[in-house]
Scaffold this active site. Sequence first.
Site, short mmCIF file in Angstrom:
data_model
loop_
_atom_site.label_atom_id
_atom_site.label_comp_id
_atom_site.label_asym_id
_atom_site.label_seq_id
_atom_site.Cartn_x
_atom_site.Cartn_y
_atom_site.Cartn_z
CG ASP A 19 5.49 4.27 5.13
OD1 ASP A 19 5.29 3.05 5.07
OD2 ASP A 19 5.25 5.04 4.18
CD GLU A 43 2.84 0.19 5.61
OE1 GLU A 43 2.49 1.37 5.67
OE2 GLU A 43 3.08 -0.40 4.55
CG ASP A 66 7.06 7.77 1.48
OD1 ASP A 66 7.18 6.58 1.19
OD2 ASP A 66 6.95 8.69 0.64
#
Lengths: 185, 185
Positions: free
Chosen positions: A7, A68, A141
């Site tokens: 992430d 991501e 996260d």
Amino acid sequence: MRVLGVDPGLTRCGVGVVEGVAGRPLTMAGVGVIRTPAEAEVPERLVLIERGLEEWLEEHRPEAVAVERVFSQHNVRTVMGTAQASAVAMLCAARRGLPVALHTPSEVKAAVTGSGRAGKDQVGAMVTRVLRLAAPPRPADAADALALAVCHIWRAPAHNRLQQAVAAQQSASAHRTQRRKGTLR
Amino acid sequence: MRVLGVDPGLTRCGVGVVEGVAGRPLTMAGVGVIRTPAEAEVPERLVLIERGLEEWLEEHRPEAVAVERVFSQHNVRTVMGTAQASAVAMLCAARRGLPVALHTPSEVKAAVTGSGRAGKDQVGAMVTRVLRLAAPPRPADAADALALAVCHIWRAPAHNRLQQAVAAQQSASAHRTQRRKGTLR
């Protein structure tokens, strides 16, 4: 299959390693956050992120990396940092010859919770249940990085079936072309 | 002073090396473009850009790297690629301990042509004249990379004076604080 989920972020870059195959229970091999000081210059922060990711890749030796996908429509102030951190993640993976998959936040949420509009808490709760953890990973996260890895493993069969179908289609049409040209009888 | 200018981009990443100091004639040590195939995946393209930049850094050994500052306000479709390529440039420089400076397109245009709203042709013409080249470097990305390096050298004295003034101010105020606390007599 062992997948490193990333992430991306300059201040907190979530990392999580998940092992398993779709349809069987998955296990977490590791989770964490790579942090860089907000007062440092961006180039220095990117070096710290690269160093952190290299340690994770070295220790866990994943077969694939799921990052991501960053959209530029988001918050203009933070999107550049996210794009830069994700570039470093893609670079580290590709340099090792690892396949890199990009999943959008809604793809991840939909894969893990069933809804593309699920909240952070729902994602954290599902990650905890799917990986049979004692508590939701913190910060968010870290949980998001695990969700990315889970999403990647669960989406892989569909993705592979799609690729196989495309490949079969292409090979069939190549076959027809060759027959038409008389190169294959 | 030897500066590598980088005009970041996924398809064409301009690179140019300029040598000299402000107030004296500058010379070009090299100019070129790192290209990556549009049909390749982004992670692979970032690896190619890293490899290209490493070759330039290795061959020219610059003392500083000047990279164009990317704004997210620009064209949404291309800005992500530019941000990713610039992240790789910053990473390659910082990893070698080189100072990285970011200059905005208008700062570069203003430094080189006198107007922050100058066109590509004007920038190319001024780069040609300043570096005493036979013809404007092509493509524009190559000329822009040279303009970034020129801008960096010409802005350095002002930047240094500013830094010195800030440092002097801070040291004077630290001096006053220490005196007030009686640690310095």
